[in-house]
Write a protein that holds these residues in place. Structure first.
Motif, short mmCIF file in Angstrom:
data_model
loop_
_atom_site.label_atom_id
_atom_site.label_comp_id
_atom_site.label_asym_id
_atom_site.label_seq_id
_atom_site.Cartn_x
_atom_site.Cartn_y
_atom_site.Cartn_z
N ARG A 148 0.83 -1.20 0.00
CA ARG A 148 0.00 0.00 0.00
C ARG A 148 0.88 1.27 0.00
O ARG A 148 0.59 2.23 -0.71
CB ARG A 148 -0.92 0.00 1.23
N GLU A 149 1.94 1.23 0.81
CA GLU A 149 2.82 2.40 0.89
C GLU A 149 3.48 2.70 -0.45
O GLU A 149 3.57 3.86 -0.87
CB GLU A 149 3.90 2.17 1.95
N SER A 150 3.92 1.64 -1.15
CA SER A 150 4.58 1.86 -2.44
C SER A 150 3.59 2.35 -3.49
O SER A 150 3.94 3.17 -4.35
CB SER A 150 5.26 0.57 -2.91
N LEU A 151 2.35 1.88 -3.44
CA LEU A 151 1.34 2.33 -4.39
C LEU A 151 1.00 3.80 -4.18
O LEU A 151 0.84 4.56 -5.15
CB LEU A 151 0.09 1.47 -4.28
N VAL A 152 0.88 4.20 -2.91
CA VAL A 152 0.61 5.62 -2.62
C VAL A 152 1.78 6.48 -3.09
O VAL A 152 1.59 7.53 -3.72
CB VAL A 152 0.36 5.82 -1.11
N ALA A 153 3.02 6.04 -2.78
CA ALA A 153 4.20 6.79 -3.21
C ALA A 153 4.30 6.85 -4.73
O ALA A 153 4.63 7.89 -5.31
CB ALA A 153 5.46 6.15 -2.63
N GLY A 154 3.98 5.72 -5.40
CA GLY A 154 4.03 5.69 -6.85
C GLY A 154 3.00 6.60 -7.49
O GLY A 154 3.29 7.27 -8.49
N LEU A 155 1.79 6.64 -6.92
CA LEU A 155 0.75 7.52 -7.45
C LEU A 155 1.15 8.99 -7.29
O LEU A 155 0.96 9.81 -8.19
CB LEU A 155 -0.58 7.24 -6.74
N ARG A 156 1.72 9.32 -6.13
CA ARG A 156 2.17 10.70 -5.91
C ARG A 156 3.27 11.07 -6.91
O ARG A 156 3.28 12.17 -7.47
CB ARG A 156 2.68 10.83 -4.47
N TYR A 157 4.20 10.13 -7.11
CA TYR A 157 5.28 10.32 -8.08
C TYR A 157 4.70 10.52 -9.49
O TYR A 157 5.10 11.44 -10.22
CB TYR A 157 6.19 9.10 -8.03
N LEU A 158 3.73 9.69 -9.86
CA LEU A 158 3.13 9.77 -11.19
C LEU A 158 2.45 11.12 -11.41
O LEU A 158 2.63 11.76 -12.46
CB LEU A 158 2.12 8.63 -11.37
N LEU A 159 1.66 11.56 -10.44
CA LEU A 159 0.94 12.83 -10.59
C LEU A 159 1.92 14.00 -10.71
O LEU A 159 1.72 14.90 -11.53
CB LEU A 159 -0.01 13.03 -9.41
N ALA A 160 2.97 13.99 -9.88
CA ALA A 160 3.96 15.06 -9.95
C ALA A 160 4.68 15.05 -11.30
O ALA A 160 4.87 16.10 -11.94
CB ALA A 160 4.97 14.93 -8.82
N ALA A 161 5.08 13.85 -11.76
CA ALA A 161 5.80 13.74 -13.03
C ALA A 161 4.93 14.16 -14.21
O ALA A 161 5.39 14.87 -15.12
CB ALA A 161 6.29 12.30 -13.22
N MET A 162 3.66 13.76 -14.20
CA MET A 162 2.77 14.11 -15.30
C MET A 162 2.47 15.61 -15.32
O MET A 162 2.39 16.24 -16.38
CB MET A 162 1.46 13.32 -15.20
N PHE A 163 2.31 16.21 -14.14
CA PHE A 163 2.07 17.65 -14.09
C PHE A 163 3.29 18.42 -14.60
O PHE A 163 3.17 19.37 -15.37
CB PHE A 163 1.74 18.07 -12.65
N GLY A 164 4.49 17.98 -14.18
CA GLY A 164 5.71 18.61 -14.68
C GLY A 164 5.85 18.45 -16.18
O GLY A 164 6.24 19.40 -16.89
N SER A 165 5.50 17.28 -16.70
CA SER A 165 5.58 17.05 -18.15
C SER A 165 4.61 17.94 -18.92
O SER A 165 4.94 18.45 -19.99
CB SER A 165 5.29 15.58 -18.45
N LEU A 166 3.40 18.11 -18.38
CA LEU A 166 2.41 18.95 -19.04
C LEU A 166 2.88 20.39 -19.15
O LEU A 166 2.78 21.01 -20.21
CB LEU A 166 1.09 18.88 -18.26
#
Length: 519
Positions: A148-166
């Motif tokens: 669960r911890e890794s999934l939460v961390a991965g989702l946070r990472y994904l949202l930050a990376a996608m926002f930066g990419s946009l």
């Protein structure tokens, strides 16, 4: 260097069992060998340009390799090869880790190919595409454990990376609308100060800062790095965080050198200084080894952003050329030394986690006696992070300190010195726990009741399980490289004057490469 990792990833997807690891190691070795061959070419030819399909810019896709790109490729190759050796032992150690192995190798090789592509790309759009490959693969590795911890961390990472990419992509679109093509070096020739160019510069810089985890955009980094399996943590901290910084260097000093005004440079310098102090303070407060190292990454990345404050035009002080070259080489060498040291620390932490079943610092009494090689590895890598001689970290921070003082911006030297002291505090905190004798009567009477409770609860974990020797040796090898490159820093730094981007960076001043001098 791009094709081999991608082909290796495809082979790993088709194979089963231990053949996956052997295919991954073969691809890693081949990529490392190719990198060494390119290193010799860059050393002899200065710059390599390739137009894919014979189509020249702006119609075709171009590859460009200079000294700067070669430094980042070499760092990725060294860390990648040794992490591969380490992962072969790590994922074969227990059933919980073994089930991750078929997914680790293809995702890691895709990530490696993406990183190499970023360092070889000569246009801002293809760099964006490859940076997206890197980001998505990094998220895939982050959630590898499935907790669960890794999934939460991965989702946070994904949202930050996608926002930066946009944000970055919006800047690329503005550039294309304004100039009509996206090759970095053609953009540099035709760039003019205009409102669309200024907005594009701001958007692209903002997107890359989010991906670089500069304070206050660092929120995704500690949980992602601390919660991932040890080989993944070493990859994320050692090489992945460097890709967006590399692209930031290209954007600032090749594409938009005329927009690098003192105010923006000083702003990035202040954010970097805040990251150094805040990240280091948070590292000192941690009670888990991997989380301590993750917060250390936030602090160590802050040093990189002093470059923008030092090199932003400031009216031209005495000795401008000397300190500009010093700041440039010191910063890039810090990238190199930090990548080696941080990967080594995470790999050593993974060995301790396998041996003890926990990464709590309170569970480490007498680790120096029971795991001397790992303790030595932690100490040597920590010395490089602190910036003590004869390590590579000392060379990097010494050059940064000199650049700060010679340029007259002494306040950054104060921050660097404070950051070094805080780094020493958390490195010695690790070693202090490791050298406490297990039989010491005071080992379970820590003055802090919380720590005392942790020590009591970790008695079970103090039975040290065997760790595969290759894992220990791989972590040690990276730590030793931190020292070796400290002794032989000249050969590594000598690559940088080969970078044609340095001439643009210095605003027309004669660089060391044009005069034939070596810093």
């Amino acid at each position: 260097m791009i094709l081999i990792p991608f082909l290796g990833a495809a082979a790993c997807l088709l194979l089963r069992g231990r053949f996956v690891a052997w295919a991954g190691l073969t691809a890693s070795g081949a990529t490392f060998g190719t990198c060494l061959a390119q290193l010799l070419q860059v050393w002899n030819q200065d710059v390599i340009r390739i137009d894919l399909g014979g189509w020249t810019a702006p119609l075709g896709i171009g590859l460009y390799l200079d000294g700067l790109g070669m430094m980042f490729l070499l760092l990725t190759a060294l860390v990648g090869l040794l992490v591969g050796v380490y992962a072969n032992g790590f994922f074969g150690r227990a059933a919980d880790y073994r089930r991750m192995e078929p997914y680790f190798w293809p995702i890691w090789l895709v990530l490696w190919g993406g990183l190499n592509g970023v360092y070889l790309s000569s246009d801002v759009f293809n760099a964006y595409v490859l940076l997206e490959v890197v980001g998505l693969a990094a998220v895939g590795l982050t959630i590898l454990s499935g907790t669960r911890e890794s999934l939460v961390a991965g989702l946070r990472y994904l949202l930050a990376a996608m926002f930066g990419s946009l944000i970055y992509l919006l800047g690329v679109a503005l550039l294309y609308a304004e100039i009509g093509h996206l090759n970095m070096f053609l953009l540099a020739e035709q760039m003019r100060v205009s409102l669309p160019a200024v907005i594009a510069f701001g958007l692209m810089t903002g997107g890359l800062l989010i991906k670089s985890a500069l304070l206050p955009f660092h929120f995704w980094l500690p949980p992602a790095h601390a919660g991932a399996p040890a080989p993944v943590s070493a990859i994320l901290s050692g090489v992945v965080t460097k890709a967006s910084f590399f692209l930031l260097l290209r954007i600032w000093f090749v594409v938009f050198p005329m927009l690098s005004v003192p105010l923006t440079g000083q702003l990035l310098g202040m954010l970097g200084g805040a990251a150094v102090l805040w990240g280091s303070l948070q590292a000192v407060r941690q009670t888990r080894l991997k989380l301590l190292i993750a917060y250390s990454t936030v602090g160590q990345l802050g040093y990189l952003f002093f470059l923008f404050a030092l090199l932003a035009p400031s009216g031209g002080g005495v000795g401008t050329e000397e300190w500009a070259v010093m700041a440039w080489t010191g910063t890039v060498f810090h990238v190199f030394s930090h990548g080696l040291a941080k990967a080594s620390l995470f790999m050593a932490a993974g060995c301790l986690l396998l041996a003890m079943g926990t990464d709590e610092l309170a569970a480490m009494p007498d680790m120096a006696g029971r795991m001397p090689v790992i303790t030595f590895t932690l100490g040597v890598a920590g010395v490089s992070l602190m910036g003590l001689p004869p390590s590579a970290g000392f060379v990097a921070k010494w050059m940064l300190l000199k650049a700060c003082l010679v340029s007259g911006q002494w306040w950054w030297a104060v921050v660097i010195a404070l950051g070094g002291l805080l780094t020493a505090a958390y490195v010695f905190k690790i070693l202090a726990f490791a050298f406490v004798p297990a039989s010491d009567k005071n080992a379970n009477s820590h003055p802090d009741p919380i720590e005392n409770k942790r020590v009591s609860e970790s008695k079970e974990a103090q039975v040290v399980r065997p760790v595969p020797p290759l894992m220990t040796l791989a972590a040690l090898a990276l730590a030793v490289l931190c020292v070796l490159f400290g002794f032989r820093a000249e050969e590594v730094i000598a690559l940088l004057p080969h970078d044609l981007g340095l001439d643009a960076l210095l605003g027309g001043l004669h660089s060391a490469s044009s005069s034939g001098e070596r810093p």
